[in-house]
Design a protein around this motif. Structure first.
Motif, mmCIF file in Angstrom:
data_model
loop_
_atom_site.group_PDB
_atom_site.id
_atom_site.type_symbol
_atom_site.label_atom_id
_atom_site.label_comp_id
_atom_site.label_asym_id
_atom_site.label_seq_id
_atom_site.Cartn_x
_atom_site.Cartn_y
_atom_site.Cartn_z
ATOM 1 N N GLY A 185 0.778 -1.239 0.000
ATOM 2 C CA GLY A 185 0.000 0.000 0.000
ATOM 3 C C GLY A 185 0.803 1.277 0.000
ATOM 4 N N ASP A 186 2.126 1.191 0.223
ATOM 5 C CA ASP A 186 2.929 2.409 0.286
ATOM 6 C C ASP A 186 2.980 3.096 -1.058
ATOM 7 O OD1 ASP A 186 3.508 1.720 2.859
ATOM 8 O OD2 ASP A 186 5.641 1.323 2.539
ATOM 9 N N SER A 187 2.686 4.390 -1.062
ATOM 10 C CA SER A 187 2.855 5.136 -2.301
ATOM 11 C C SER A 187 4.324 5.124 -2.686
ATOM 12 C CB SER A 187 2.382 6.572 -2.113
ATOM 13 O OG SER A 187 2.677 7.319 -3.272
ATOM 14 N N GLY A 188 4.582 4.997 -3.981
ATOM 15 C CA GLY A 188 5.959 4.968 -4.461
ATOM 16 C C GLY A 188 6.531 3.568 -4.521
ATOM 17 N N THR A 189 5.734 2.565 -4.186
ATOM 18 C CA THR A 189 6.227 1.191 -4.287
ATOM 19 C C THR A 189 5.355 0.380 -5.237
ATOM 20 O OG1 THR A 189 4.962 0.287 -2.441
ATOM 21 C CG2 THR A 189 7.087 1.265 -1.912
ATOM 22 N N PHE A 190 6.023 -0.444 -6.037
ATOM 23 C CA PHE A 190 5.291 -1.272 -6.998
ATOM 24 C C PHE A 190 6.078 -2.533 -7.331
ATOM 25 C CE2 PHE A 190 7.323 2.497 -8.841
ATOM 26 C CZ PHE A 190 8.316 1.928 -9.623
ATOM 27 N N ALA A 191 7.095 -2.850 -6.527
ATOM 28 C CA ALA A 191 7.928 -4.014 -6.821
ATOM 29 C C ALA A 191 7.141 -5.315 -6.653
ATOM 30 C CB ALA A 191 9.163 -4.020 -5.931
ATOM 31 N N ASP A 192 6.319 -5.391 -5.609
ATOM 32 C CA ASP A 192 5.515 -6.600 -5.399
ATOM 33 C C ASP A 192 4.587 -6.818 -6.593
ATOM 34 O OD1 ASP A 192 6.693 -6.549 -2.921
ATOM 35 O OD2 ASP A 192 4.863 -6.144 -1.792
ATOM 36 N N ARG A 193 3.953 -5.726 -7.010
ATOM 37 C CA ARG A 193 3.026 -5.829 -8.133
ATOM 38 C C ARG A 193 3.751 -6.295 -9.397
ATOM 39 N NH1 ARG A 193 2.456 -3.375 -12.320
ATOM 40 N NH2 ARG A 193 3.579 -1.460 -11.875
ATOM 41 N N MET A 194 4.912 -5.675 -9.670
ATOM 42 C CA MET A 194 5.646 -6.049 -10.885
ATOM 43 C C MET A 194 6.105 -7.499 -10.841
ATOM 44 S SD MET A 194 7.978 -2.842 -12.032
ATOM 45 C CE MET A 194 8.750 -3.903 -13.242
ATOM 46 N N LEU A 195 6.483 -7.953 -9.651
ATOM 47 C CA LEU A 195 6.930 -9.337 -9.543
ATOM 48 C C LEU A 195 5.765 -10.306 -9.750
ATOM 49 C CD1 LEU A 195 9.732 -10.852 -8.484
ATOM 50 C CD2 LEU A 195 7.952 -11.793 -7.035
ATOM 51 N N MET A 196 4.627 -10.006 -9.120
ATOM 52 C CA MET A 196 3.476 -10.910 -9.255
ATOM 53 C C MET A 196 2.958 -10.933 -10.690
ATOM 54 S SD MET A 196 1.321 -10.460 -5.730
ATOM 55 C CE MET A 196 1.228 -8.678 -5.723
ATOM 56 N N GLU A 197 3.038 -9.787 -11.373
ATOM 57 C CA GLU A 197 2.577 -9.747 -12.765
ATOM 58 C C GLU A 197 3.628 -10.292 -13.730
ATOM 59 O OE1 GLU A 197 1.241 -5.843 -13.858
ATOM 60 O OE2 GLU A 197 -0.112 -5.670 -12.141
ATOM 61 N N GLY A 198 4.911 -10.185 -13.339
ATOM 62 C CA GLY A 198 5.979 -10.505 -14.282
ATOM 63 C C GLY A 198 6.642 -11.857 -14.082
ATOM 64 N N ASP A 199 6.554 -12.408 -12.863
ATOM 65 C CA ASP A 199 7.168 -13.717 -12.608
ATOM 66 C C ASP A 199 6.471 -14.397 -11.427
ATOM 67 O OD1 ASP A 199 8.870 -15.866 -12.895
ATOM 68 O OD2 ASP A 199 10.627 -14.878 -12.029
ATOM 69 N N PRO A 200 5.178 -14.675 -11.595
ATOM 70 C CA PRO A 200 4.409 -15.186 -10.454
ATOM 71 C C PRO A 200 4.918 -16.533 -9.925
ATOM 72 C CG PRO A 200 3.151 -15.419 -12.492
ATOM 73 C CD PRO A 200 4.352 -14.589 -12.810
ATOM 74 N N PHE A 201 5.483 -17.354 -10.821
ATOM 75 C CA PHE A 201 5.950 -18.671 -10.354
ATOM 76 C C PHE A 201 7.109 -18.529 -9.370
ATOM 77 C CE2 PHE A 201 4.154 -19.997 -14.578
ATOM 78 C CZ PHE A 201 3.068 -20.661 -14.043
ATOM 79 N N LEU A 202 7.858 -17.429 -9.457
ATOM 80 C CA LEU A 202 8.958 -17.223 -8.519
ATOM 81 C C LEU A 202 8.415 -17.081 -7.095
ATOM 82 C CD1 LEU A 202 12.069 -16.687 -8.210
ATOM 83 C CD2 LEU A 202 11.484 -14.269 -8.183
ATOM 84 N N LEU A 203 7.344 -16.306 -6.951
ATOM 85 C CA LEU A 203 6.745 -16.159 -5.630
ATOM 86 C C LEU A 203 6.173 -17.489 -5.146
ATOM 87 C CD1 LEU A 203 5.792 -14.541 -3.210
ATOM 88 C CD2 LEU A 203 3.810 -13.791 -4.541
ATOM 89 N N ILE A 204 5.557 -18.218 -6.060
ATOM 90 C CA ILE A 204 5.003 -19.530 -5.706
ATOM 91 C C ILE A 204 6.124 -20.472 -5.270
ATOM 92 C CG2 ILE A 204 3.867 -21.578 -6.688
ATOM 93 C CD1 ILE A 204 2.210 -19.579 -8.417
#
Lengths: 509, 167
Positions: A185-204
């Protein structure tokens, strides 16, 4: 004639500046010209000021063009971009662009390169090797690798990860949970979003490694509702990983969607929310590792912490720890945001200074005006003036400079910023998002806003400044969690570094 | 996500499906309120808002008090108690978008369209809402029109959006 491969990001930031329309225009133009193209939608490389970025595959690798607008497509075809020909928008290979070249991509290695939902791509680019090695070396050795890596919680607190892993591993319970905090939720952050959209299997994979190490068979990813694309991509990835038998029947993941409450990024509020209650912070102890989700031992980690695990297991803890500075080991996906020329995601070892990040990497402000202030670490982070940007970007240095690293977001403002209004916003944000459980946060935020208004309008300014200081001490010491406890940081740093803006009558809004 | 008439049977069937899913995934831990957020999201998706008439049904099915349930519904910014416009524009007003002038756009919406956050256009075409961060902080000001993210929002784009939603 074989098809020419073209890569265009499906990342929502790229889509927000028309990547879909550009992809469609390229497809139509190719058809009209009788040329065969295969468009692959990837994550974004993170060079977001260059989106929509179009890459064309050739014998020498990929050649990039950007930012491409729909109106540029015909010209690109005419210049012969399908053969990598030069054009005004030519950028060369992405790996040669300075912003990219300077990075160490451990966590984001695949983002921008692969089709995020292709299991074949994931495996071909080294996927699942960390999980396979984990299963070979056993749970205790996995925790040891995490300890050797020096990995610390990337959500903001920076707590050593392996201590939590050990605690949950040792806990006795018929059920344990691994919870991924994707409530970015922090303004100025989007790394989690980019990772989930760009390499979701890595998080899995990271979650599966973690679950194996601590003995859990259930994982939950709690994603904020403001991220519809990340929700869809993660959902599809979990489904296909499950169908491919990745979990081997020993683990499963549920995607939970938040409902617009910033406070649910606080781990205990997040657990309450999954349990179907108001997202109110719990008093600690007990810690979640002892009594977390549904009272079970629970490991809560941010997306980036879990996503670091596959690299650490594949390459070994020491390879990760070899990067970094002091007690901040490894890399941090830094997010350059706001009024900055080269805005995007920059994964680098800890230790660069803010000045290097804002100027050398980021190129200064997008508006071309002088830098006015830089807020580091989200809405609860400190504001730094241009004169204090020589602080190193790592947990300890930033803390020493009176700030915090948070989730690694850097928001740049030019000199038109009104710091008195920014300070007021910090209190108003706290008032809007307070869960209401503890008094200093619930009431202090509103009183703080009122007191700042008095200072701005010249009502007993000295007396009210003293009162405000006192109020901020109470909030810092008496709040249950970081929201009430850290709201003083943006306010006090603004007052300290920009005192002239708090003189009566100087607020512009 | 258009508002549609309240339907008790549909509420029950949505809730029953989520209750079953929670029990399947969480086992005994999934009893009680565990499926509540997925249920509320599903109801809002189906009806466009959470109707007060749904609350006693949910309280009974989840075996929680209506007071507790109302507490949850009112806590989260996402859940609406009344239908919204046909489209929803969420404009980001957090720091990164502030640095790129989002407040000037909010002022423009008020001045040109008499629309403030929380309000719906008189023809029911669009509801404007404030949101704090959409994760498009490198390409702000950002907004979400329904589920579509818009970067580098400016007055011209707002004009275009306003005429699009009124078609």
């Amino acid at each position: 004639m074989s098809a020419t491969r073209i890569y265009i990001a499906r990342d929502s930031a790229a889509r927000s500046v028309n990547a879909d329309a550009v992809a469609k225009a390229i497809e139509q133009q190719a058809r009209a010209r009788g040329q065969i193209v295969e468009i692959v939608r990837t994550g974004s490389h993170g060079l977001l000021w260059l989106e929509p970025l179009v890459e064309v595959a050739g014998p020498q690798g990929r050649t990039a063009y950007g930012p491409v607008r729909v109106g540029d497509v015909v010209g690109l075809f005419e210049a012969g971009f399908l053969h990598g020909a030069p054009h005004d928008l030519s950028l060369g290979p992405v790996e040669e662009i300075d912003f990219f070249k300077r990075q160490h991509r451990f966590t984001f290695a695949r983002v921008g390169v692969v089709d995020p939902l292709s299991l074949d791509d994931y495996r071909a680019h080294g996927g699942w090797q960390g999980l396979e090695r984990a299963r070979t070396i056993g749970p205790q050795a996995v925790v040891d690798e995490i300890a050797n890596s020096g990995l610390r919680g990337r959500g903001g607190a920076g707590f050593p990860a392996h201590i939590k892993w050990s605690a949950v591993q040792e806990a006795q319970s018929e059920r344990k949970y691994v919870v991924c905090n994707a409530d970015e939720g922090d303004s100025g952050t989007f790394a989690d979003r980019m990772l989930m959209e760009g390499d979701p299997f890595l998080l899995i994979e990271g979650m599966a490694i973690c679950a194996y190490a601590v003995g859990s068979d259930r994982g939950v990813v709690y994603i904020r509702s403001e991220y519809p694309d990340a929700i869809a991509t993660m959902g599809a990835a979990v489904k296909s990983a499950r169908a491919a038998g990745i979990f081997g029947g020993a683990f499963d993941i549920e995607i939970r969607i938040g409902a617009g409450a910033y406070i649910c990024g606080e781990e205990t509020a997040l657990l309450e929310s999954i349990e179907g209650r108001r997202g109110q912070v719990r008093a600690k102890p007990p810690l979640p590792v002892q009594s977390g989700l549904f009272g079970r031992p629970t490991l809560v980690h941010n997306v980036l912490t879990l996503a670091a695990a596959p690299f650490i297991l594949t390459q070994g803890g020491p390879a990760y720890a070899a990067q970094g500075m002091g007690r901040s080991r490894g890399t941090m996906p830094i997010q350059l945001a706001g009024n900055i020329k080269r805005a995007g995601l920059f994964e680098a070892p800890f230790g660069l200074t803010l000045r290097e990040l804002v100027y050398d990497v980021g190129g200064g402000t997008a508006s071309g005006r002088p830098v006015g202030a830089v807020q580091v670490g989200g809405p609860l982070g400190a504001y730094f003036p241009d004169s204090l940007l020589d602080v190193a970007f790592d947990y300890e240095s930033l803390a020493q400079a009176g700030g915090l690293l948070g989730h690694g977001g850097i928001v740049v403002f030019d000199d038109s910023v009104d710091m008195s209004a920014q300070a007021r916003f910090a209190f108003s944000f706290c008032a809007i998002e307070s869960c209401g459980k503890c008094t200093p946060c619930r009431i202090g935020s509103t009183r703080g806003m009122e007191t700042l208004d008095k200072i701005a309008t010249g009502v007993e300014p000295e007396k009210n400044k003293a009162l405000l200081k006192d109020l901020m001490n109470v909030m810092a010491d008496g709040s249950l969690c970081a929201l009430g406890g850290l709201t003083h940081l943006p306010v006090s740093s603004a007052m300290k570094h920009f005192p002239q803006e708090f003189e009566p009558g100087n607020r512009s809004t | 996500m258009n508002a549609s008439a309240f339907d008790a049977l549909e509420v029950e069937s949505i809730a029953a499906a989520e209750i079953a899913r929670a029990l399947d995934f969480y086992g005994p831990d999934g009893r009680g309120a565990a499926p509540l957020l997925p249920i509320l999201h599903a109801l809002q998706h189906a009806f466009g808002y959470i109707d007060d008439e749904a609350l006693p049904i949910l309280a009974r099915m989840l075996n929680i008090s209506q007071a507790e349930l109302r507490g949850v519904v009112s806590f989260y910014h996402d859940f609406r108690r009344a239908p919204a416009g046909r489209h929803r524009l969420k404009i980001c007003r957090a720091e990164a978008c502030q640095s790129l002038g989002c407040e000037a756009l909010v002022a423009y919406l008020a001045q040109a369209f008499h629309l403030a956050p929380g309000q719906t256009t008189p023809d029911g075409a669009l509801t404007l809402e404030s949101v704090y961060c959409l994760g498009d902080c490198a390409l702000g000001p950002a907004a979400l029109i329904d589920d579509e993210l818009i970067g580098r929002l400016d007055k011209e784009r707002i004009d275009a959006l306003m005429s699009e939603v009124r078609k």
